[in-house]
Design a protein around this motif. Structure first.
Motif, PDB file in Angstrom:
ATOM      1  N   PHE A  98     -16.669 -29.260  57.641  1.00  0.00           N
ATOM      2  CA  PHE A  98     -17.425 -28.076  57.232  1.00  0.00           C
ATOM      3  C   PHE A  98     -16.531 -27.128  56.431  1.00  0.00           C
ATOM      4  CE2 PHE A  98     -19.012 -23.734  58.163  1.00  0.00           C
ATOM      5  CZ  PHE A  98     -20.314 -23.861  57.695  1.00  0.00           C
ATOM      6  N   LEU A  99     -15.324 -26.914  56.908  1.00  0.00           N
ATOM      7  CA  LEU A  99     -14.409 -25.987  56.244  1.00  0.00           C
ATOM      8  C   LEU A  99     -13.898 -26.493  54.904  1.00  0.00           C
ATOM      9  CD1 LEU A  99     -12.088 -24.789  59.155  1.00  0.00           C
ATOM     10  CD2 LEU A  99     -13.739 -23.411  57.901  1.00  0.00           C
ATOM     11  N   THR A 100     -13.618 -27.781  54.819  1.00  0.00           N
ATOM     12  CA  THR A 100     -12.922 -28.292  53.640  1.00  0.00           C
ATOM     13  C   THR A 100     -13.799 -29.038  52.649  1.00  0.00           C
ATOM     14  OG1 THR A 100     -12.309 -30.314  54.839  1.00  0.00           O
ATOM     15  CG2 THR A 100     -10.740 -28.471  54.902  1.00  0.00           C
ATOM     16  N   LEU A 160      -8.076 -23.083  72.242  1.00  0.00           N
ATOM     17  CA  LEU A 160      -8.987 -23.099  71.097  1.00  0.00           C
ATOM     18  C   LEU A 160      -8.304 -22.594  69.837  1.00  0.00           C
ATOM     19  CD1 LEU A 160     -12.211 -21.930  72.918  1.00  0.00           C
ATOM     20  CD2 LEU A 160     -11.925 -24.113  71.715  1.00  0.00           C
ATOM     21  N   ASP A 161      -7.515 -21.528  69.964  1.00  0.00           N
ATOM     22  CA  ASP A 161      -6.775 -21.017  68.804  1.00  0.00           C
ATOM     23  C   ASP A 161      -5.832 -22.087  68.256  1.00  0.00           C
ATOM     24  OD1 ASP A 161      -8.053 -18.577  69.024  1.00  0.00           O
ATOM     25  OD2 ASP A 161      -6.382 -17.591  70.054  1.00  0.00           O
ATOM     26  N   ALA A 162      -5.150 -22.795  69.169  1.00  0.00           N
ATOM     27  CA  ALA A 162      -4.206 -23.831  68.749  1.00  0.00           C
ATOM     28  C   ALA A 162      -4.912 -25.015  68.089  1.00  0.00           C
ATOM     29  CB  ALA A 162      -3.387 -24.312  69.953  1.00  0.00           C
ATOM     30  N   LEU A 163      -6.162 -25.270  68.486  1.00  0.00           N
ATOM     31  CA  LEU A 163      -6.923 -26.375  67.903  1.00  0.00           C
ATOM     32  C   LEU A 163      -7.516 -26.021  66.538  1.00  0.00           C
ATOM     33  CD1 LEU A 163      -8.820 -27.524  71.115  1.00  0.00           C
ATOM     34  CD2 LEU A 163      -7.093 -28.855  69.890  1.00  0.00           C
ATOM     35  N   VAL A 164      -8.152 -24.860  66.440  1.00  0.00           N
ATOM     36  CA  VAL A 164      -8.850 -24.516  65.189  1.00  0.00           C
ATOM     37  C   VAL A 164      -7.936 -23.837  64.168  1.00  0.00           C
ATOM     38  CG1 VAL A 164     -11.064 -24.344  66.382  1.00  0.00           C
ATOM     39  CG2 VAL A 164      -9.763 -22.270  65.940  1.00  0.00           C
ATOM     40  N   GLY A 165      -6.860 -23.188  64.626  1.00  0.00           N
ATOM     41  CA  GLY A 165      -5.978 -22.465  63.713  1.00  0.00           C
ATOM     42  C   GLY A 165      -5.459 -23.312  62.561  1.00  0.00           C
ATOM     43  N   PRO A 166      -4.887 -24.493  62.829  1.00  0.00           N
ATOM     44  CA  PRO A 166      -4.381 -25.317  61.726  1.00  0.00           C
ATOM     45  C   PRO A 166      -5.484 -25.764  60.756  1.00  0.00           C
ATOM     46  CG  PRO A 166      -3.448 -26.033  63.816  1.00  0.00           C
ATOM     47  CD  PRO A 166      -4.534 -25.042  64.140  1.00  0.00           C
ATOM     48  N   LEU A 167      -6.692 -25.970  61.261  1.00  0.00           N
ATOM     49  CA  LEU A 167      -7.805 -26.390  60.400  1.00  0.00           C
ATOM     50  C   LEU A 167      -8.215 -25.255  59.467  1.00  0.00           C
ATOM     51  CD1 LEU A 167      -9.956 -28.232  63.110  1.00  0.00           C
ATOM     52  CD2 LEU A 167      -8.182 -29.187  61.622  1.00  0.00           C
ATOM     53  N   GLY A 174      -6.461 -24.177  50.729  1.00  0.00           N
ATOM     54  CA  GLY A 174      -6.958 -25.206  49.812  1.00  0.00           C
ATOM     55  C   GLY A 174      -6.383 -26.589  50.068  1.00  0.00           C
ATOM     56  N   ALA A 175      -5.763 -26.777  51.213  1.00  0.00           N
ATOM     57  CA  ALA A 175      -5.170 -28.074  51.538  1.00  0.00           C
ATOM     58  C   ALA A 175      -6.197 -28.949  52.261  1.00  0.00           C
ATOM     59  CB  ALA A 175      -3.946 -27.880  52.425  1.00  0.00           C
ATOM     60  N   ALA A 176      -6.005 -30.243  52.139  1.00  0.00           N
ATOM     61  CA  ALA A 176      -6.840 -31.177  52.894  1.00  0.00           C
ATOM     62  C   ALA A 176      -6.324 -31.245  54.329  1.00  0.00           C
ATOM     63  CB  ALA A 176      -6.786 -32.562  52.261  1.00  0.00           C
ATOM     64  N   VAL A 177      -7.209 -31.565  55.246  1.00  0.00           N
ATOM     65  CA  VAL A 177      -6.789 -31.784  56.632  1.00  0.00           C
ATOM     66  C   VAL A 177      -6.296 -33.227  56.709  1.00  0.00           C
ATOM     67  CG1 VAL A 177      -7.565 -31.937  59.023  1.00  0.00           C
ATOM     68  CG2 VAL A 177      -8.409 -30.087  57.564  1.00  0.00           C
ATOM     69  N   PRO A 178      -5.016 -33.418  57.010  1.00  0.00           N
ATOM     70  CA  PRO A 178      -4.479 -34.786  57.029  1.00  0.00           C
ATOM     71  C   PRO A 178      -5.213 -35.685  58.019  1.00  0.00           C
ATOM     72  CG  PRO A 178      -2.719 -33.151  57.224  1.00  0.00           C
ATOM     73  CD  PRO A 178      -4.021 -32.418  57.367  1.00  0.00           C
ATOM     74  N   ARG A 179      -5.319 -36.932  57.630  1.00  0.00           N
ATOM     75  CA  ARG A 179      -5.953 -37.916  58.505  1.00  0.00           C
ATOM     76  C   ARG A 179      -5.179 -37.956  59.821  1.00  0.00           C
ATOM     77  NH1 ARG A 179      -9.491 -41.166  57.447  1.00  0.00           N
ATOM     78  NH2 ARG A 179      -9.876 -43.354  57.681  1.00  0.00           N
ATOM     79  N   GLY A 180      -5.864 -37.954  60.912  1.00  0.00           N
ATOM     80  CA  GLY A 180      -5.209 -38.020  62.220  1.00  0.00           C
ATOM     81  C   GLY A 180      -4.807 -36.665  62.780  1.00  0.00           C
ATOM     82  N   MET A 181      -4.969 -35.591  61.995  1.00  0.00           N
ATOM     83  CA  MET A 181      -4.545 -34.276  62.476  1.00  0.00           C
ATOM     84  C   MET A 181      -5.361 -33.836  63.685  1.00  0.00           C
ATOM     85  SD  MET A 181      -4.398 -30.712  60.361  1.00  0.00           S
ATOM     86  CE  MET A 181      -3.463 -29.323  60.937  1.00  0.00           C
ATOM     87  N   VAL A 182      -6.674 -34.017  63.635  1.00  0.00           N
ATOM     88  CA  VAL A 182      -7.520 -33.587  64.752  1.00  0.00           C
ATOM     89  C   VAL A 182      -7.140 -34.340  66.016  1.00  0.00           C
ATOM     90  CG1 VAL A 182      -9.868 -33.606  65.673  1.00  0.00           C
ATOM     91  CG2 VAL A 182      -9.445 -32.727  63.372  1.00  0.00           C
TER      92      VAL A 182
END
Length: 197
Positions: A98-100, A160-167, A174-182
């Motif tokens: 949703f974000l990216t 929750l902050d630690a989970l959603v913050g990097p996303l 403007g960066a992509a979320v790296p594969r495997g990050m979640v």
């Protein structure tokens, strides 16, 4: 024909106008950005009178919040069923998409940015969107912890902050979320409990 037998289309027209305004605001934000977005432009794109918009919403921020609330509920609802590590992982992946990748995610990012220097936006954003969604997310983590699915080292809010913050950070820069990050975040922050032998 008496009034009582006249077809009742008023609510449908109102709902159609409301949706037209929300879609117009969403589209114009993506096309022109928050600063260039005006109630006049939204009214023109939606085909409604400016007075109609002001009767329903006091500002463009409130229109965007309604758009965000509806889009979030459709595109990445907080899981309500059985709370598992996999359900949390799926929710976070949908949030990252949703974000990216979703144009509707730009509304969330624009409101986050505006909230940094506008206290009224920050308050409304917290009360109408962040607070209610955080309650649902907290309940999800609590259910998963009680079911033995996860064993977070942090309290629910910090986790929750630690989970959603990097996303959010990736999306804001403007960066992509790296594969495997979640998956890595879920493993590191929530430490899913190993199945009993």
């Amino acid at each position: 024909m008496p009034d009582s037998r006249r077809p009742r289309s008023g609510n449908r027209r109102d709902e159609a106008a409301r949706l037209a305004v929300l879609h117009a605001a969403d589209d114009l934000l993506v096309e022109h950005g928050f600063a260039a977005l005006t109630v006049e432009a939204i009214a023109r794109r939606a085909g409604v009178a400016k007075q109609t918009i002001y009767r329903w919403w006091p500002s463009k921020v409130e229109i965007l919040l309604d758009t965000l609330i509806e889009d979030s509920a459709k595109r990445f609802p907080v899981p309500e069923g059985k709370a598992t590590a996999e359900a949390i992982r799926g929710y976070l992946r949908a949030f990252a998409r949703f974000l990216t990748r979703d144009p509707a995610g730009k509304v969330l990012l624009a409101l986050l940015a505006q909230a940094q220097h506008d206290p009224a936006t920050a308050e409304s954003f917290r009360e109408r969107y962040l607070g209610p969604r955080r309650e649902q997310e907290r309940a999800l983590l609590t259910r998963a912890t009680e079911a033995g699915e996860i064993a977070p080292r942090l309290g629910p809010d910090a986790a929750l902050d630690a989970l959603v913050g990097p996303l959010v950070y990736a999306a804001l820069t403007g960066a992509a979320v790296p594969r495997g990050m979640v998956s890595a975040l879920v493993e590191d922050v929530l430490k899913p409990a190993l199945p009993a032998n």
